[in-house]
Design a protein around this motif. Structure first.
Motif, PDB file in Angstrom:
ATOM      1  N   UNK A  17       0.850  -1.184   0.000  1.00 21.18           N
ATOM      2  CA  UNK A  17       0.000   0.000   0.000  1.00 21.18           C
ATOM      3  C   UNK A  17       0.889   1.237   0.000  1.00 21.18           C
ATOM      4  N   UNK A  18       0.321   2.331  -0.430  1.00 24.82           N
ATOM      5  CA  UNK A  18       1.036   3.611  -0.490  1.00 24.82           C
ATOM      6  C   UNK A  18       0.265   4.625   0.334  1.00 24.82           C
ATOM      7  N   UNK A  19       0.985   5.362   1.177  1.00 24.56           N
ATOM      8  CA  UNK A  19       0.383   6.446   1.951  1.00 24.56           C
ATOM      9  C   UNK A  19       0.961   7.761   1.427  1.00 24.56           C
ATOM     10  N   UNK A  20       0.210   8.417   0.552  1.00 29.22           N
ATOM     11  CA  UNK A  20       0.627   9.727   0.045  1.00 29.22           C
ATOM     12  C   UNK A  20       0.373  10.779   1.126  1.00 29.22           C
ATOM     13  N   UNK A  21       1.392  11.517   1.510  1.00 23.87           N
ATOM     14  CA  UNK A  21       1.288  12.414   2.654  1.00 23.87           C
ATOM     15  C   UNK A  21       1.563  11.670   3.942  1.00 23.87           C
ATOM     16  N   UNK A  22       2.374  10.607   3.863  1.00 19.32           N
ATOM     17  CA  UNK A  22       2.601   9.744   5.004  1.00 19.32           C
ATOM     18  C   UNK A  22       3.479  10.316   6.093  1.00 19.32           C
ATOM     19  N   UNK A  23       4.058  11.494   5.874  1.00 19.07           N
ATOM     20  CA  UNK A  23       4.881  12.112   6.904  1.00 19.07           C
ATOM     21  C   UNK A  23       4.162  13.251   7.601  1.00 19.07           C
ATOM     22  N   UNK A  24       2.894  13.430   7.288  1.00 15.35           N
ATOM     23  CA  UNK A  24       2.095  14.436   7.971  1.00 15.35           C
ATOM     24  C   UNK A  24       1.537  13.900   9.281  1.00 15.35           C
ATOM     25  N   UNK A  25       0.761  14.737   9.954  1.00 17.58           N
ATOM     26  CA  UNK A  25       0.197  14.372  11.257  1.00 17.58           C
ATOM     27  C   UNK A  25      -0.657  13.115  11.162  1.00 17.58           C
ATOM     28  N   UNK A  26      -1.628  13.113  10.272  1.00 15.26           N
ATOM     29  CA  UNK A  26      -2.501  11.950  10.113  1.00 15.26           C
ATOM     30  C   UNK A  26      -1.779  10.810   9.418  1.00 15.26           C
ATOM     31  N   UNK A  93      -3.457  -0.545  -3.059  1.00 13.23           N
ATOM     32  CA  UNK A  93      -4.307   0.502  -2.507  1.00 13.23           C
ATOM     33  C   UNK A  93      -3.454   1.746  -2.250  1.00 13.23           C
ATOM     34  N   UNK A  94      -4.061   2.912  -2.466  1.00 12.62           N
ATOM     35  CA  UNK A  94      -3.403   4.198  -2.205  1.00 12.62           C
ATOM     36  C   UNK A  94      -4.263   4.976  -1.224  1.00 12.62           C
ATOM     37  N   UNK A  95      -3.645   5.351  -0.092  1.00 10.07           N
ATOM     38  CA  UNK A  95      -4.283   6.262   0.864  1.00 10.07           C
ATOM     39  C   UNK A  95      -3.744   7.665   0.569  1.00 10.07           C
ATOM     40  N   UNK A  96      -4.628   8.552   0.173  1.00  4.10           N
ATOM     41  CA  UNK A  96      -4.203   9.887  -0.255  1.00  4.10           C
ATOM     42  C   UNK A  96      -4.593  10.908   0.798  1.00  4.10           C
ATOM     43  N   UNK A  97      -3.572  11.491   1.441  1.00  2.62           N
ATOM     44  CA  UNK A  97      -3.784  12.519   2.463  1.00  2.62           C
ATOM     45  C   UNK A  97      -3.022  13.767   2.062  1.00  2.62           C
ATOM     46  N   UNK A 129      -2.913   0.501 -12.643  1.00  2.00           N
ATOM     47  CA  UNK A 129      -3.909  -0.530 -12.326  1.00  2.00           C
ATOM     48  C   UNK A 129      -4.107  -0.716 -10.817  1.00  2.00           C
ATOM     49  N   UNK A 130      -4.039   0.390 -10.079  1.00  2.00           N
ATOM     50  CA  UNK A 130      -4.319   0.340  -8.639  1.00  2.00           C
ATOM     51  C   UNK A 130      -5.807   0.093  -8.459  1.00  2.00           C
ATOM     52  N   UNK A 131      -6.145  -0.793  -7.529  1.00  5.27           N
ATOM     53  CA  UNK A 131      -7.536  -1.186  -7.370  1.00  5.27           C
ATOM     54  C   UNK A 131      -8.341  -0.245  -6.486  1.00  5.27           C
ATOM     55  N   UNK A 132      -7.697   0.358  -5.464  1.00  7.17           N
ATOM     56  CA  UNK A 132      -8.467   1.137  -4.491  1.00  7.17           C
ATOM     57  C   UNK A 132      -7.749   2.459  -4.182  1.00  7.17           C
ATOM     58  N   UNK A 133      -8.521   3.531  -4.102  1.00  4.79           N
ATOM     59  CA  UNK A 133      -8.010   4.867  -3.764  1.00  4.79           C
ATOM     60  C   UNK A 133      -8.914   5.459  -2.687  1.00  4.79           C
ATOM     61  N   UNK A 134      -8.332   5.796  -1.540  1.00  8.01           N
ATOM     62  CA  UNK A 134      -9.085   6.361  -0.413  1.00  8.01           C
ATOM     63  C   UNK A 134      -8.523   7.744  -0.125  1.00  8.01           C
ATOM     64  N   UNK A 135      -9.395   8.735  -0.185  1.00  3.51           N
ATOM     65  CA  UNK A 135      -8.964  10.135  -0.033  1.00  3.51           C
ATOM     66  C   UNK A 135      -9.443  10.687   1.302  1.00  3.51           C
ATOM     67  N   UNK A 136      -8.536  11.317   2.019  1.00  3.77           N
ATOM     68  CA  UNK A 136      -8.891  11.960   3.291  1.00  3.77           C
ATOM     69  C   UNK A 136      -9.260  13.413   3.033  1.00  3.77           C
ATOM     70  N   UNK A 137     -10.535  13.734   3.147  1.00  3.15           N
ATOM     71  CA  UNK A 137     -11.025  15.092   2.928  1.00  3.15           C
ATOM     72  C   UNK A 137     -11.281  15.753   4.286  1.00  3.15           C
ATOM     73  N   UNK A 138     -12.339  16.509   4.394  1.00  5.27           N
ATOM     74  CA  UNK A 138     -12.666  17.206   5.646  1.00  5.27           C
ATOM     75  C   UNK A 138     -14.165  17.482   5.692  1.00  5.27           C
TER      76      UNK A 138
END
Length: 589
Positions: A17-26, A93-97, A129-138
């Protein structure tokens, strides 16, 4: 942790999995949770400036995972699609923050990072061909500040206009991600947490602390009764794991949808702020200010700052903060509970406790103003007698104090500013009171659907005990004054003489030509000076101690330099006496 165990059983082979923004608070909290599950190979993607590990992370779980190959760091600028592809290729899966350090002062750059960045992430996920993308909004994406949101759900539409630029851009980004669902095999989901806080918080708690250090930190904006939802950071990271599981095993229920995420414990906004600030030892807000007044004051300061540049504009106080602080914002998480299986694991009370512990260094910072314990009686309150007068002048009840101030101001105008003599003003006032009482007496018991209470004779009677107490007080003051006059007549008591002289001098000033102005100034000071002195009691005590020490130092220097002839004269008069060879001043009683 049952969900994490279930994932481990269903997926024995580690997935990437990939955590984009993985060095931020969340992002840091999410990375640690993914590593704790034990069945993920985590790619931590963030800007190159954020990739360096902190000293506190050298022996952490992340550091160990980097050494064992279970985690890796990738420098990624979301404005560059090629860098995103290099980081997410081969992941499931990509977690986008979004990052914590967005340049909110630069709209163009912020747009490129948030909105164009979302487009680039979507494009890269399709290409890889990433299967899942989860975006952290507000949760801010459905709030425009014009009205309260009470138990709002996902049916709320985006506002036509945002007062906050970042909320506007996040709404655009999440809309793009939701509309890209089920295209080229990509499933998407959006989470909308409300007021995220926790250990390592870089936004909410530091904002409150900085506000307490500024001049704006003394004010409660609005009624102080507005409710808000707050979300502990671990609950938000759990929601991301739940959303990933839902996309993996229950695709229909979560794909292409947005979900509000909260602690399921709506709290009074200002009670939460006061709790955080008190636990950190910071100055607590005290004065209630109407939201419109705060808004117009902010607008005035901002325009003057932009035009003249002589007044420093504090970016902490913004229109968006005024709206958040004065409006109720609570959200319904039923959809998140039913469709992605979200349920908070850390309560709001426990979350506050853990957050305060992580910010304990702030409480030790002496540069931050501390709050006073209002359960203890202040010196000013003791001076005022600790009774009803003290409660009024110290603004214990704002409505009551303002009523008294308004009534006294009207009497001041009636007797001193109306241009009439004191006798004519008093007679007209009594005449108005007489007509008012007579008119009230002839009104019917019920009028326009309201029941009018009749005035009983007891309203105009003074209890015998009160009369005796007042007479006793007057007699005591009279006898005390006679005692002082006797002492003056006998030539004793320099202190009493100077006290009387100073009192009569100031009385002469007040009763001179400027008596009207003096009384007006005294009226204003009575309702402001005591309150200010109570709020800054520690600072005033420190200043008084400094001045007293300086006076002692100067007086000691003068005593050592007094000529011998003067010392002999003062000794004969009994003003000086020798103490171990040094002449000292004799205090007069």
């Amino acid at each position: 942790m049952a969900m994490d165990d279930r994932l481990a059983e269903l997926n024995p082979k580690p997935r990437t999995c990939v955590v984009l923004g993985g060095r931020g608070f969340l992002g840091r909290s999410l990375v640690l949770r993914l590593l704790n599950i034990g069945k993920w190979i985590v790619r931590v993607a963030d800007s190159t400036q954020s990739l360096q590990l902190d000293p506190s992370e050298r022996d952490s779980l992340l550091s160990q995972a980097l050494s064992s190959g279970r985690a890796s760091l990738h420098g990624v600028d979301v404005r560059d699609t090629s860098q995103i592809i290099a980081a997410i290729e081969g992941s499931s899966v990509v977690f986008y923050l979004d990052g914590d350090d967005l340049p909110t002062h630069d709209f163009c750059q912020c747009y490129m990072i948030v909105v164009q960045g979302a487009k680039n992430v979507i494009s890269a996920c399709r290409d890889c061909k990433v299967r899942r993308l989860i975006y952290n909004s507000s949760a801010d994406v459905v709030f425009d500040g014009s009205k309260d949101i009470l138990n709002g759900d996902e049916s709320l539409a985006y506002p036509w206009k945002f007062d906050d630029m970042l909320s506007d851009l996040k709404a655009q980004a999440e809309s793009l991600i939701l509309h890209s669902n089920d295209i080229d095999g990509l499933l998407t989901c959006v989470l909308r947490p409300s007021n995220v806080f926790g250990p390592g918080d870089t936004h909410l708690v530091p904002f409150f602390v900085n506000l307490a250090k500024s001049g704006w930190g003394k004010f409660i904006i609005g009624s102080g009764e507005n409710m808000s939802d707050f979300t502990y950071v671990e609950n938000v990271t759990l929601a991301h794991i739940c959303a990933e599981e839902a996309l993996e095993f229950r695709m229909v229920s979560a794909a292409g949808k947005a979900f509000f995420i909260t602690n399921l414990e709506p709290a009074n906004f200002w009670v939460f702020v006061l709790l955080i600030l008190e636990c950190l030892g910071c100055q607590r807000p005290l004065l209630k200010v109407p939201a419109k007044m705060a808004w117009y004051t902010l607008l005035f300061i901002k325009r003057v700052s932009e035009k003249y540049g002589k007044i420093k504009y504090n970016n902490l106080m913004s229109a968006h903060y005024i709206q958040l602080a004065s409006r109720s914002r609570t959200f319904d998480c039923t959809a998140a509970q039913n469709q992605i299986g979200y349920s908070p694991v850390v309560s709001l009370e426990e979350g506050v406790k853990l957050t305060v512990q992580s910010f304990s260094n702030i409480a030790r910072n002496s540069s931050i103003p501390t709050f006073r314990n209002f359960n203890e009686e202040s010196k000013v309150e003791k001076l005022l007698g600790s009774g009803e007068v003290a409660d009024i002048l110290l603004w214990r009840d704002e409505k009551k104090t303002f009523t008294y101030f308004l009534a006294l101001s009207m009497l001041y105008y009636w007797f001193f500013l109306s241009g009439r003599t004191f006798a004519s003003s008093l007679s007209k006032l009594l005449l108005l009171v007489s007509f008012g009482l007579y008119g009230y007496g002839i009104l019917p018991p019920k009028m326009l659907g309201f029941t009018l209470k009749t005035l009983s004779l007891s309203c105009f009677e003074i209890p015998e005990m009160v009369v005796k107490e007042k007479i006793a007080t007057i007699a005591y003051l009279w006898n005390r004054g006679v005692c002082y006059l006797r002492l003056l007549a006998q030539g004793d008591g320099w202190y009493i003489f100077f006290k009387f002289a100073a009192s009569f001098f100031f009385l002469k000033l007040i009763l001179s030509h400027a008596s009207t102005v003096s009384l007006g100034v005294a009226l204003v000071l009575a309702f402001t000076l005591f309150f200010v002195c109570e709020q800054y009691e520690s600072e005033i005590d420190g200043l008084a101690k400094l001045l007293f020490n300086r006076f002692i130092s100067v007086s000691g220097s003068l005593r050592t330099n007094v000529p011998a002839s003067v010392q002999q004269y003062l000794q004969k008069r009994g003003i000086l006496h020798h103490d171990k060879g040094a002449a000292t001043v004799k205090h007069q009683k």
